[in-house]
Write a protein that holds these residues in place. Structure first.
Motif, PDB file in Angstrom:
ATOM      1  N   ILE A 138     -41.323  -6.437 -20.450  1.00  0.00           N
ATOM      2  CA  ILE A 138     -41.759  -5.509 -19.415  1.00  0.00           C
ATOM      3  C   ILE A 138     -41.562  -4.063 -19.897  1.00  0.00           C
ATOM      4  O   ILE A 138     -42.416  -3.212 -19.715  1.00  0.00           O
ATOM      5  CB  ILE A 138     -40.961  -5.773 -18.126  1.00  0.00           C
ATOM      6  CG1 ILE A 138     -41.309  -7.170 -17.616  1.00  0.00           C
ATOM      7  CG2 ILE A 138     -41.233  -4.725 -17.068  1.00  0.00           C
ATOM      8  CD1 ILE A 138     -40.400  -7.704 -16.565  1.00  0.00           C
ATOM      9  N   ALA A 141     -44.267  -3.097 -22.238  1.00  0.00           N
ATOM     10  CA  ALA A 141     -45.537  -2.941 -21.510  1.00  0.00           C
ATOM     11  C   ALA A 141     -45.564  -1.591 -20.795  1.00  0.00           C
ATOM     12  O   ALA A 141     -46.545  -0.853 -20.873  1.00  0.00           O
ATOM     13  CB  ALA A 141     -45.708  -4.089 -20.518  1.00  0.00           C
ATOM     14  N   PRO A 178     -47.239  -4.645 -15.481  1.00  0.00           N
ATOM     15  CA  PRO A 178     -46.431  -3.461 -15.764  1.00  0.00           C
ATOM     16  C   PRO A 178     -47.134  -2.418 -16.635  1.00  0.00           C
ATOM     17  O   PRO A 178     -46.992  -1.220 -16.391  1.00  0.00           O
ATOM     18  CB  PRO A 178     -45.197  -4.016 -16.470  1.00  0.00           C
ATOM     19  CG  PRO A 178     -45.294  -5.500 -16.421  1.00  0.00           C
ATOM     20  CD  PRO A 178     -46.556  -5.896 -15.748  1.00  0.00           C
ATOM     21  N   GLY A 180     -50.541  -1.827 -17.029  1.00  0.00           N
ATOM     22  CA  GLY A 180     -51.615  -1.170 -16.288  1.00  0.00           C
ATOM     23  C   GLY A 180     -51.072  -0.266 -15.205  1.00  0.00           C
ATOM     24  O   GLY A 180     -51.591   0.830 -14.956  1.00  0.00           O
ATOM     25  N   ASP A 198     -58.110  -5.546 -11.278  1.00  0.00           N
ATOM     26  CA  ASP A 198     -57.436  -6.776 -11.681  1.00  0.00           C
ATOM     27  C   ASP A 198     -58.193  -7.960 -11.093  1.00  0.00           C
ATOM     28  O   ASP A 198     -58.811  -7.846 -10.036  1.00  0.00           O
ATOM     29  CB  ASP A 198     -55.976  -6.802 -11.194  1.00  0.00           C
ATOM     30  CG  ASP A 198     -55.129  -7.779 -11.995  1.00  0.00           C
ATOM     31  OD1 ASP A 198     -54.242  -7.319 -12.741  1.00  0.00           O
ATOM     32  OD2 ASP A 198     -55.375  -9.014 -11.909  1.00  0.00           O
ATOM     33  N   GLN A 199     -58.100  -9.068 -11.786  1.00  0.00           N
ATOM     34  CA  GLN A 199     -58.749 -10.272 -11.255  1.00  0.00           C
ATOM     35  C   GLN A 199     -58.019 -10.792 -10.020  1.00  0.00           C
ATOM     36  O   GLN A 199     -58.605 -11.462  -9.177  1.00  0.00           O
ATOM     37  CB  GLN A 199     -58.811 -11.359 -12.325  1.00  0.00           C
ATOM     38  CG  GLN A 199     -57.452 -11.801 -12.826  1.00  0.00           C
ATOM     39  CD  GLN A 199     -57.519 -12.670 -14.068  1.00  0.00           C
ATOM     40  OE1 GLN A 199     -58.584 -12.858 -14.626  1.00  0.00           O
ATOM     41  NE2 GLN A 199     -56.402 -13.191 -14.505  1.00  0.00           N
ATOM     42  N   GLU A 200     -56.717 -10.474  -9.922  1.00  0.00           N
ATOM     43  CA  GLU A 200     -55.931 -10.914  -8.757  1.00  0.00           C
ATOM     44  C   GLU A 200     -56.043  -9.877  -7.644  1.00  0.00           C
ATOM     45  O   GLU A 200     -56.452  -8.747  -7.875  1.00  0.00           O
ATOM     46  CB  GLU A 200     -54.453 -11.063  -9.152  1.00  0.00           C
ATOM     47  CG  GLU A 200     -54.190 -12.012 -10.302  1.00  0.00           C
ATOM     48  CD  GLU A 200     -54.442 -13.465  -9.937  1.00  0.00           C
ATOM     49  OE1 GLU A 200     -54.495 -13.770  -8.733  1.00  0.00           O
ATOM     50  OE2 GLU A 200     -54.603 -14.281 -10.862  1.00  0.00           O
ATOM     51  N   GLY A 204     -48.725  -6.505 -10.245  1.00  0.00           N
ATOM     52  CA  GLY A 204     -47.499  -7.136 -10.754  1.00  0.00           C
ATOM     53  C   GLY A 204     -47.740  -8.003 -11.985  1.00  0.00           C
ATOM     54  O   GLY A 204     -46.816  -8.298 -12.732  1.00  0.00           O
ATOM     55  N   THR A 206     -48.019 -10.800 -14.677  1.00  0.00           N
ATOM     56  CA  THR A 206     -47.260 -12.032 -14.919  1.00  0.00           C
ATOM     57  C   THR A 206     -46.007 -12.098 -14.059  1.00  0.00           C
ATOM     58  O   THR A 206     -45.602 -13.168 -13.621  1.00  0.00           O
ATOM     59  CB  THR A 206     -46.883 -12.099 -16.424  1.00  0.00           C
ATOM     60  OG1 THR A 206     -48.090 -12.123 -17.159  1.00  0.00           O
ATOM     61  CG2 THR A 206     -46.080 -13.322 -16.754  1.00  0.00           C
ATOM     62  N   TYR A 210     -43.960 -15.190 -11.653  1.00  0.00           N
ATOM     63  CA  TYR A 210     -42.667 -15.824 -11.972  1.00  0.00           C
ATOM     64  C   TYR A 210     -42.234 -16.669 -10.767  1.00  0.00           C
ATOM     65  O   TYR A 210     -42.540 -16.320  -9.619  1.00  0.00           O
ATOM     66  CB  TYR A 210     -41.561 -14.778 -12.171  1.00  0.00           C
ATOM     67  CG  TYR A 210     -41.620 -13.942 -13.430  1.00  0.00           C
ATOM     68  CD1 TYR A 210     -42.441 -14.241 -14.494  1.00  0.00           C
ATOM     69  CD2 TYR A 210     -40.811 -12.825 -13.532  1.00  0.00           C
ATOM     70  CE1 TYR A 210     -42.463 -13.442 -15.623  1.00  0.00           C
ATOM     71  CE2 TYR A 210     -40.820 -12.020 -14.661  1.00  0.00           C
ATOM     72  CZ  TYR A 210     -41.662 -12.340 -15.704  1.00  0.00           C
ATOM     73  OH  TYR A 210     -41.679 -11.554 -16.811  1.00  0.00           O
ATOM     74  N   LEU A 215     -34.577 -14.441 -12.431  1.00  0.00           N
ATOM     75  CA  LEU A 215     -33.883 -13.249 -12.928  1.00  0.00           C
ATOM     76  C   LEU A 215     -34.664 -12.685 -14.103  1.00  0.00           C
ATOM     77  O   LEU A 215     -34.986 -13.400 -15.045  1.00  0.00           O
ATOM     78  CB  LEU A 215     -32.477 -13.605 -13.387  1.00  0.00           C
ATOM     79  CG  LEU A 215     -31.430 -13.727 -12.282  1.00  0.00           C
ATOM     80  CD1 LEU A 215     -30.081 -14.026 -12.884  1.00  0.00           C
ATOM     81  CD2 LEU A 215     -31.345 -12.461 -11.436  1.00  0.00           C
ATOM     82  N   VAL A 216     -34.982 -11.412 -14.021  1.00  0.00           N
ATOM     83  CA  VAL A 216     -35.739 -10.780 -15.083  1.00  0.00           C
ATOM     84  C   VAL A 216     -34.777  -9.915 -15.883  1.00  0.00           C
ATOM     85  O   VAL A 216     -34.034  -9.116 -15.311  1.00  0.00           O
ATOM     86  CB  VAL A 216     -36.847  -9.887 -14.484  1.00  0.00           C
ATOM     87  CG1 VAL A 216     -37.705  -9.309 -15.588  1.00  0.00           C
ATOM     88  CG2 VAL A 216     -37.686 -10.677 -13.491  1.00  0.00           C
ATOM     89  N   GLN A 258     -61.553  -8.459  -9.524  1.00  0.00           N
ATOM     90  CA  GLN A 258     -62.509  -7.973 -10.533  1.00  0.00           C
ATOM     91  C   GLN A 258     -62.198  -8.636 -11.871  1.00  0.00           C
ATOM     92  O   GLN A 258     -61.279  -8.237 -12.573  1.00  0.00           O
ATOM     93  CB  GLN A 258     -62.392  -6.447 -10.683  1.00  0.00           C
ATOM     94  CG  GLN A 258     -62.702  -5.670  -9.437  1.00  0.00           C
ATOM     95  CD  GLN A 258     -64.161  -5.810  -9.026  1.00  0.00           C
ATOM     96  OE1 GLN A 258     -65.048  -5.919  -9.875  1.00  0.00           O
ATOM     97  NE2 GLN A 258     -64.399  -5.835  -7.734  1.00  0.00           N
ATOM     98  N   ARG A 292     -51.853 -14.165 -20.816  1.00  0.00           N
ATOM     99  CA  ARG A 292     -51.962 -15.449 -20.109  1.00  0.00           C
ATOM    100  C   ARG A 292     -53.419 -15.849 -19.906  1.00  0.00           C
ATOM    101  O   ARG A 292     -53.748 -17.022 -19.840  1.00  0.00           O
ATOM    102  CB  ARG A 292     -51.300 -15.347 -18.731  1.00  0.00           C
ATOM    103  CG  ARG A 292     -49.802 -15.341 -18.772  1.00  0.00           C
ATOM    104  CD  ARG A 292     -49.248 -14.885 -17.455  1.00  0.00           C
ATOM    105  NE  ARG A 292     -49.606 -15.757 -16.353  1.00  0.00           N
ATOM    106  CZ  ARG A 292     -48.831 -16.709 -15.863  1.00  0.00           C
ATOM    107  NH1 ARG A 292     -47.652 -16.897 -16.375  1.00  0.00           N
ATOM    108  NH2 ARG A 292     -49.220 -17.459 -14.867  1.00  0.00           N
TER     109      ARG A 292
END
Ligand SMILES: Cc1cc2nc3c(=O)[nH]c(=O)nc-3n(C[C@H](O)[C@H](O)[C@H](O)COP(=O)(O)OP(=O)(O)OC[C@H]3O[C@@H](n4cnc5c(N)ncnc54)[C@H](O)[C@@H]3O)c2cc1C
Ligand code: SF4
Length: 517
Positions: A138, A141, A178, A180, A198-200, A204, A206, A210, A215-216, A258, A292
């Motif tokens: 992250i 990124a 992160p 973008g 974003d396609q979603e 956020g 990836t 999660y 825990l990141v 998109q 991904r």
């Protein structure tokens, strides 16, 4: 005698345990080689065996299971593909024996060829940022996204930004992970006209996918518009809340849904960003697509039903359901087992192969236990023929039968966005990568340790020589000497020197305890 026998027994038990661990690790490594998971996907650790002391600090420091293990008393990369690039091993190794690297780039055709500004070679104005550049994490990124945002703002400051009437934006950012997000925050701060796609439907990237409460781990990072994330670990929900809040307070608009089809340079010199439904025109483009890609689909009738999903975020929200998970990798197995733990669920798993070959040994073992107690019903050598509202039709050989069903999770991997990037003019030609630089010598610290030791010894000898009038006396004469109160080992400075020496000896011996596996 009893003490000696006890010590011998202790030693032989400990050695036996060590050998058992080593046999397990070696068989895990052979398995990883067979499956091809020994090789790295992105960065991976390289161990310099001439320096490795075998202290296992790196094994303990790595947050992923089975990347590094101790073999014959030294660190070894067992499952390189599981390395997520956190680099904790590199930071923690006391002798600098580990380097986390992308390896020899001239050997890889999955790494885009970029300039030091992260601009695609031969496509001025087209930038890449984040994991798509083959650097995970992250923090990386965010740093890369922010760097691209700053570079675009710098160029526009010298060439002039577009006017608000022009249909051509200054920047189009694709991917709201992160990278973008950081790029967009800089664009916002610099007053650029930009769009974030974003396609979603949510930002956020990836991280949004999660599992719940994961825990990141991160090194301290500076998020544009927010400031410094100081902690080393955050829960996924904490990070997501910060990003969502950031987008809200700065009025960051996400164009969701998109799906990028490609980027094309127009005759006028700017770019056209083509998605499945829209076109955006911009002077600069930042592709922060991650790696991904798009979830692989089965291509069977009924796959568009709402009950079909391609990832599982929160197993707790599925209770009393009839669920089919499709796939045989770690994600599929972990999802099936997490769902089977929820009350009232009936969980089945369909996999095309005759056994689990692509998952961690630990997951396979846990799954066998689930199968034995009946909490997951596994259909090997089966495939989904079709999906309907209340059933899934499974095919095994020539036989097709209906399995009552409420939810389907298809977890058969993703299609990385390399083809879209190549279509957009990004080169993956490995011969264009600069030859990898040799891993830098970091110095094992041995020379400085030996020099420090030598200096300490000389100082001790000088001290003894300086007080030879006291130390040279026979033991029974020392108490009468005027320096006795200062130098006697039972009081004053003499006592303090004795305590410090004992602590140093114990500290040294602790190394042996840390070294055992
Ligand atoms: C299981 C797991 C655990 C991890 N743990 C950690 C950790 O503890 N610490 C850490 O620092 N890192 C961790 N990472 C790595 C970290 O998540 C990534 O490095 C980081 O998210 C990369 O950010 P990104 O913005 O480059 O890409 P992503 O976060 O992947 O975002 C890419 C975005 O692009 C969008 N996109 C992709 N293709 C298209 C398209 N064709 N059209 C439109 N939009 C598209 C996606 O929908 C997504 O929103 C982990 C990764 C995984 C998978
Ligand atoms: S941390 Fe310890 S075991 Fe790992 S590479 Fe460094 S010296 Fe070797």
């Amino acid at each position: 005698m009893t003490v000696v026998l006890g010590l011998a027994l202790g030693f032989s038990l400990s050695r036996r345990r060590e050998l058992q661990t080593m046999r397990r690790v070696l068989s895990e490594r052979d398995r990883a080689r067979r499956l091809g998971t020994n090789k790295a996907q992105l960065q991976h650790p390289v161990v310099d065996l001439t320096r490795c002391l075998g202290c296992a600090t790196c094994v303990a420091a790595c947050p992923e299971e089975g990347v590094l293990e101790l073999v014959h008393g030294q660190a070894m990369v067992v499952n390189g593909a599981r390395c997520v690039g956190v680099s904790a091993c590199e930071r923690e190794c006391p002798v600098g024996a580990i380097t986390v690297t992308l390896g020899d780039l001239t050997d890889r055709d999955d790494v885009p060829v970029l300039s030091s500004e992260l601009e695609a070679v031969g496509m001025p104005g087209l930038f890449l940022a984040g994991e798509i550049t083959a650097h995970s994490l992250i923090k990386t990124a965010v740093d890369q996204g922010a760097a691209v945002g700053r570079e675009v703002a710098r160029r526009l400051a010298s060439n002039g930004s577009s006017t608000s009437e022009s249909p051509v934006l200054d920047l189009c950012v694709v991917g709201a992970g992160p990278a973008g997000l950081a790029c967009s925050m800089i664009a916002q701060k610099s007053g650029l006209r930009f769009a974030l796609l974003d396609q979603e439907q949510e930002l956020g990237g990836t991280v949004a996918k999660y599992p719940r409460r994961k825990l990141v781990m991160s090194q301290p990072l500076d998020m544009p518009g927010y400031g410094r994330f100081k902690k080393q670990t955050y829960e996924k929900e904490e990070l997501m809340a910060v990003w969502q809040d950031l987008a809200r307070t700065h009025g960051l608009q996400l164009h969701g849904g998109q799906v990028l089809q490609g980027v094309e340079r127009m005759e006028q010199g700017h770019f056209r960003v083509q998605t499945e439904t829209h076109q955006f025109e911009a002077k600069h483009v930042c592709l922060a697509l991650g790696r991904r890609g798009i979830a692989r689909r089965l291509g069977v009738p009924g796959e568009d039903l709402h009950k079909v999903a391609y990832h599982l975020v929160d197993a707790h929200s599925y209770q009393g359901r009839r669920i089919l998970v499709v796939g045989g990798g770690d994600s599929a197995l972990e999802a099936a087992m997490a769902l089977a733990e929820q009350p009232g669920n009936q969980v089945s798993l369909s996999y095309r192969q005759e056994g689990f070959f692509r998952c961690r040994a630990k997951n396979e073992e846990r799954m066998k236990q689930c199968m034995a107690k009946g909490s997951v019903q596994v259909y090997f050598q089966s495939e989904v023929a079709s999906i309907t509202g209340d059933a899934v039709h499974l095919r095994m050989g020539n036989e097709v039968w209906a399995l009552p069903n409420d939810d389907v999770f298809i977890m058969i991997g993703g299609v990385p966005p390399f083809e879209t990037l190549k279509r957009s003019g990004v080169s993956f030609d490995s011969s264009q990568h600069q030859a990898v630089e040799a891993l830098e010598e970091k110095g094992s610290g041995l020379t400085s340790a030996l020099l420090t030791g030598l200096c300490c010894t000389l100082l001790a000898l000088l001290f003894a020589a300086w007080h030879n009038d006291y130390y040279g006396l026979q033991d029974h004469l020392q108490p009468a000497h005027p320096k006795h109160d200062l130098l006697a080992p039972t009081k004053g400075l003499g006592l303090q020197i004795g305590i410090v020496s004992c602590v140093l000896i114990v500290f040294n011996l602790l190394y042996l305890a840390r070294r055992s596996p």
